[in-house]
Design a protein around this motif. Structure first.
Motif, short mmCIF file in Angstrom:
data_model
loop_
_atom_site.label_atom_id
_atom_site.label_comp_id
_atom_site.label_asym_id
_atom_site.label_seq_id
_atom_site.Cartn_x
_atom_site.Cartn_y
_atom_site.Cartn_z
N UNK A 37 0.90 -1.29 -0.28
CA UNK A 37 -0.03 -0.13 -0.03
C UNK A 37 0.83 1.26 -0.09
N UNK A 38 0.35 2.26 -0.21
CA UNK A 38 1.30 3.67 -0.11
C UNK A 38 1.86 4.01 1.21
N UNK A 39 1.24 3.12 2.22
CA UNK A 39 1.72 3.73 3.54
C UNK A 39 2.69 2.24 4.14
N UNK A 40 2.72 1.35 3.53
CA UNK A 40 3.39 0.08 3.77
C UNK A 40 4.53 -0.24 2.92
N UNK A 41 4.43 -1.45 2.23
CA UNK A 41 5.36 -1.78 1.30
C UNK A 41 4.98 -1.41 -0.06
N UNK A 42 6.01 -1.26 -0.86
CA UNK A 42 5.93 -1.20 -2.41
C UNK A 42 6.59 -2.31 -3.12
N UNK A 43 6.11 -2.83 -4.20
CA UNK A 43 6.37 -3.92 -4.74
C UNK A 43 6.72 -3.62 -6.18
N UNK A 44 7.79 -3.96 -6.47
CA UNK A 44 8.52 -3.67 -7.85
C UNK A 44 8.40 -5.33 -8.54
N UNK A 59 9.23 3.08 14.30
CA UNK A 59 7.64 2.71 14.55
C UNK A 59 7.02 4.03 14.58
N UNK A 60 7.54 4.98 15.33
CA UNK A 60 6.80 6.53 15.45
C UNK A 60 6.90 7.05 13.95
N UNK A 61 8.21 7.01 13.20
CA UNK A 61 8.00 7.57 11.86
C UNK A 61 6.97 6.85 10.96
N UNK A 62 6.79 5.31 11.10
CA UNK A 62 5.51 5.00 10.20
C UNK A 62 4.42 5.31 10.72
N UNK A 63 4.11 5.60 11.91
CA UNK A 63 2.83 5.84 12.46
C UNK A 63 2.44 7.57 11.92
N UNK A 64 3.68 8.25 12.04
CA UNK A 64 3.40 9.74 11.57
C UNK A 64 3.07 9.60 10.11
N UNK A 65 3.79 8.92 9.23
CA UNK A 65 3.63 8.93 7.77
C UNK A 65 2.34 8.38 7.46
N UNK A 66 1.59 7.30 7.99
CA UNK A 66 0.52 6.94 8.05
C UNK A 66 -0.69 8.08 8.23
N UNK A 67 -0.35 8.82 9.36
CA UNK A 67 -1.18 9.70 9.82
C UNK A 67 -1.14 10.84 8.90
N UNK A 68 -0.08 11.26 8.33
CA UNK A 68 -0.09 12.32 7.46
C UNK A 68 -0.62 12.05 6.03
N UNK A 69 -0.69 10.71 5.48
CA UNK A 69 -1.10 10.35 4.39
C UNK A 69 -2.75 10.36 4.56
#
Length: 141
Positions: free
Chosen positions: A47-54, A99-109
């Motif tokens: 997903x846009x806030x988790x993993x990207x697959x190529x 973990x905080x950065x991941x949470x912030x990224x999801x919140x902002x998204x």
């Protein structure tokens, strides 16, 4: 483990075989057994806030790295072109910051997504409205 084969599936199988990265595009999920050999199943939502697959037609890459912080092994690695590249271990502090950065990224998204849907609808000028404005200009001249 140094390499994973990839297998595109509709549904994730009940038995996850070691050395295979199962990818369900229908459900935006990839799953594999931990590359360290501990046997844990590693789920990576795509997903846009988790993993990207190529996929380059031959091999799979996942980004960002996979950090199994909830497993006893706490393995950390990248999957690049079907190869497993081990990354350095993270300290507890690094894990917490990540973990905080991941949470912030999801919140902002998701806040950005929501704020876009809350914007008032602006009228779109149509060709007819533009032409009537031009016509009115010439009538006044």
């Amino acid at each position: 483990m140094k390499m994973l084969q990839h297998k595109f599936v509709e549904f994730i199988p009940h038995k996850i075989e070691e050395g295979i990265l199962y990818i369900s595009l229908d459900y935006c999920t990839a799953i594999h057994r931990c590359a360290c050999g501990c046997g844990n199943e590693v789920v990576t939502p795509i997903s846009p806030t988790d993993w990207k697959l190529s996929f380059n037609g031959k091999a799979i890459s996942l980004h960002p790295s996979i950090g199994n912080w909830n497993f006893e092994c706490q393995s950390h690695y990248w999957i690049k072109n079907n190869n497993v590249e081990y990354a350095g271990r993270w300290t507890k502090e690094e894990i917490d910051v990540g973990r905080v950065q991941d949470k912030n990224h999801k919140t902002q998204y998701f806040e950005c997504d929501q704020s876009l849907s809350e914007l008032p609808a602006k009228p779109i000028k149509t060709k007819a409205r533009i032409w009537s404005t031009i016509a009115n200009f010439f009538k006044l001249s």
